[in-house]
Design a protein around this motif. Structure first.
Motif, mmCIF file in Angstrom:
data_model
loop_
_atom_site.group_PDB
_atom_site.id
_atom_site.type_symbol
_atom_site.label_atom_id
_atom_site.label_comp_id
_atom_site.label_asym_id
_atom_site.label_seq_id
_atom_site.Cartn_x
_atom_site.Cartn_y
_atom_site.Cartn_z
ATOM 1 N N PHE A 33 0.605 -1.615 0.466
ATOM 2 C CA PHE A 33 0.174 0.020 0.011
ATOM 3 C C PHE A 33 0.826 1.510 0.064
ATOM 4 N N LEU A 34 1.858 1.298 0.495
ATOM 5 C CA LEU A 34 3.039 2.683 0.377
ATOM 6 C C LEU A 34 4.266 2.618 -0.409
ATOM 7 N N ALA A 35 4.694 1.624 -0.720
ATOM 8 C CA ALA A 35 6.229 1.080 -1.865
ATOM 9 C C ALA A 35 5.589 2.369 -3.408
ATOM 10 N N LYS A 36 6.415 2.609 -3.099
ATOM 11 C CA LYS A 36 6.415 3.601 -4.052
ATOM 12 C C LYS A 36 6.616 3.009 -6.402
ATOM 13 N N PRO A 87 6.182 -0.257 -8.974
ATOM 14 C CA PRO A 87 5.421 -0.552 -8.626
ATOM 15 C C PRO A 87 5.250 -2.286 -8.276
ATOM 16 N N GLN A 88 6.639 -2.268 -9.396
ATOM 17 C CA GLN A 88 6.674 -3.881 -9.254
ATOM 18 C C GLN A 88 7.033 -4.379 -7.352
ATOM 19 N N LEU A 89 7.579 -3.693 -6.755
ATOM 20 C CA LEU A 89 7.484 -3.633 -5.520
ATOM 21 C C LEU A 89 5.790 -3.807 -4.204
ATOM 22 N N LYS A 90 4.663 -2.705 -5.713
ATOM 23 C CA LYS A 90 3.518 -2.517 -4.714
ATOM 24 C C LYS A 90 2.103 -4.251 -5.534
ATOM 25 N N LEU A 91 2.677 -4.508 -6.471
ATOM 26 C CA LEU A 91 2.287 -5.417 -7.655
ATOM 27 C C LEU A 91 2.880 -6.636 -6.039
ATOM 28 N N TYR A 102 15.384 0.377 -0.693
ATOM 29 C CA TYR A 102 15.644 -0.424 -1.583
ATOM 30 C C TYR A 102 14.143 0.163 -2.202
ATOM 31 N N ASP A 103 12.986 0.383 -1.997
ATOM 32 C CA ASP A 103 11.553 1.289 -2.951
ATOM 33 C C ASP A 103 12.302 2.123 -3.738
ATOM 34 N N ASN A 104 13.019 3.019 -3.456
ATOM 35 C CA ASN A 104 14.208 4.148 -3.929
ATOM 36 C C ASN A 104 14.562 3.994 -4.611
ATOM 37 N N LEU A 115 12.242 2.785 -7.984
ATOM 38 C CA LEU A 115 11.839 3.434 -8.306
ATOM 39 C C LEU A 115 12.839 4.564 -9.123
ATOM 40 N N LYS A 116 14.021 4.541 -8.301
ATOM 41 C CA LYS A 116 15.265 5.362 -9.430
ATOM 42 C C LYS A 116 15.304 4.095 -10.821
ATOM 43 N N GLU A 117 15.271 3.244 -10.528
ATOM 44 C CA GLU A 117 16.209 2.298 -11.784
ATOM 45 C C GLU A 117 14.532 2.018 -13.075
ATOM 46 N N GLU A 118 13.434 2.658 -12.660
ATOM 47 C CA GLU A 118 12.224 2.067 -13.139
ATOM 48 C C GLU A 118 12.099 2.930 -14.205
ATOM 49 N N GLN A 119 12.630 4.626 -13.882
ATOM 50 C CA GLN A 119 12.054 5.946 -14.570
ATOM 51 C C GLN A 119 13.446 6.436 -15.005
ATOM 52 N N GLU A 120 14.212 5.975 -15.014
ATOM 53 C CA GLU A 120 15.709 5.651 -15.718
ATOM 54 C C GLU A 120 15.598 5.193 -17.012
ATOM 55 N N ALA A 121 14.507 3.172 -16.651
ATOM 56 C CA ALA A 121 14.117 3.013 -18.239
ATOM 57 C C ALA A 121 13.625 3.013 -18.300
#
Length: 446
Positions: free
Chosen positions: A322-325, A327-331, A435-437, A440-446
């Motif tokens: 519910f609080l992870a930023k 998307p893969q962690l939240k899912l 780890y969440d941050n 998220l950074k890796e996903e945004q860069e991708a």
């Protein structure tokens, strides 16, 4: 962290992988698994008898129980007496069967698991009666009101059939199967004509092994009796030492350190380590039911330590759901939420992943040690009740501890479990946030 993983793989993963393949260990683990339904069912009957103690504020329950359940307690408590009261017998049967079956399947030896089980029970029972040497002759021990012709009544059944005889049952089963194998492999069997039915012929094949088992154990036991003890008491000495170590706070820390260090390198640490520790937990639980006060007993692990699964990840799962930023962690968190409530977290361990993850290895090991310490000292100091019954391990947080420690300490056990879950998440929070941050950074860069 790479150095740490290399160290764990070399000095922990390797040796423990070997231990997990040992045939006696596999048989003992199988016996522990097979006993679970009996210990849970038996414990439920015990829980019924102490429900008024679990709800002292509901004074009317005492009157209801006095007029109903208390009157038939000697009847329904046989459900407990005939499970926990003779648990060593169950262990002897299953270990004898499984240990023999392993040799029959893997070595293709001509041994029958049924006779392995029967010989194991035979060997165990040879150690139960208590004998003494009096005036130069063997005699039965007789203690008025407790021991009749060597058979001691203790607690709710024969004393040595209860959990106190667990380790004797284990070792006698292993010895009996090895003697059985020796006779079969050396062809020390009674051979019947081909015209004799196979079932009859097979029964005679165990004749000589049974005699060998009897002679070997009686000779060993006789020697010990002549020295003022017996096999049962001798076996109890080293295992009492082991129990004392595991019942200490430091011992518990080491146990859960091993469990989670093995998980980090991809080995199911709970199956290996707790499979060997479970006989001690069951023994301690039975002693608590008879008036002892041992913290490390029953479902201590799932009540206070591995809440949500190994690593104490229940609130971690709620957080990432519910609080992870990222998307893969939240899912992943939402997918794993259902199983996590029932102490199943393989989706998280292999999905985040936690195994071989240098960023999450530390909290995975530290969080359960923190929760175990809180649980241990809460029970030890009387803030939570001592476990006297076995609850199903998937029981959700709080309820597991409440059921396991019925009586005046039930609510304390419930609250302690909640505190343990919160404390474990406090350990997890900075690491999972980082780890969440990162994700998220890796996903945004991708």
């Amino acid at each position: 962290m790479n150095k740490v993983f290399e160290f764990l793989e070399k000095y922990l993963m390797g040796p423990m992988s070997i231990v997990s393949t040992w045939r006696p260990v596999r048989a003992i683990v199988a016996a522990g698994m097979a006993s679970i339904p009996f210990t849970i069912v038996g414990s439920m009957f015990l829980v019924i008898s102490v429900i008024p103690q679990a709800f002292p504020m509901l004074t009317f329950l005492e009157d209801i129980w006095a007029g109903s359940f208390d009157k038939i307690a000697p009847l329904y408590l046989q459900g407990y007496n005939c499970t926990m009261g003779i648990l060593s017998l169950y262990f002897a049967i299953v270990i004898g069967y499984e240990y023999t079956k392993i040799y029959a399947e893997e070595n293709e030896e001509n041994v029958d698991p049924v006779y392995g089980a029967l010989l194991s029970v035979f060997a165990f029972f040879l150690t139960i009666p208590q004998l003494i040497v009096s005036k130069g002759a063997f005699d039965y021990l007789n203690v008025k009101g407790a021991t009749i012709n060597g058979w001691t009544i203790g607690g709710n059944s024969l004393d040595r059939l209860s959990t106190s005889g667990m380790f004797t049952a284990i070792l006698m089963s292993i010895l009996a199967v090895q003697l059985y194998r020796l006779c079969i492999n050396r062809n020390w069997v009674v051979k019947m004509p081909d015209a004799v039915p196979e079932g009859v012929s097979r029964s005679f094949s165990a004749l000589i092994p049974a005699g060998v088992v009897a002679v070997v154990i009686l000779v060993i036991n006789g020697a010990f009796i002549a020295l003022g003890t017996d096999i049962y008491q001798v076996i109890a000495i080293p295992f009492a030492f082991v129990r004392n170590i595991t019942n200490s706070w430091l011992g518990i820390v080491v146990i859960y350190l091993l469990v989670h260090a093995l998980w980090i390198v991809g080995i199911h640490g709970a199956n290996i380590v707790m499979g060997l520790v479970n006989p001690i937990l069951l023994t301690n639980m039975a002693e608590n039911a008879n008036g002892a006060h041992i913290a490390f007993a029953g479902e201590f692990t799932n009540s206070y330590v591995t809440i949500g699964g190994s690593g104490a990840t229940l609130l971690l799962c709620f957080y990432i759901a519910f609080l992870a930023k990222a998307p893969q962690l939240k899912l992943l968190g939402r997918a794993a939420l259902g199983p996590a409530i029932f102490n199943i977290n393989e989706p998280l361990i292999f999905g985040i992943p936690i195994v071989y993850n240098p960023l999450l290895a530390l909290p995975f090991i530290i969080a359960p040690i923190v929760s175990a310490s809180i649980g241990y000292w809460s029970v030890k100091l009387g803030l939570a009740g001592f476990s006297i019954s076995q609850s199903p391990w998937p029981t959700p947080v709080g309820l597991n501890a409440f059921i396991g420690a019925p009586g005046s300490g039930a609510f304390g056990a419930f609250l302690t479990a909640i505190v343990c879950a919160i404390a474990a998440f406090i350990v997890w929070y900075p690491f999972i946030k980082m780890y969440d941050n990162k994700l998220l950074k890796e996903e945004q860069e991708a």
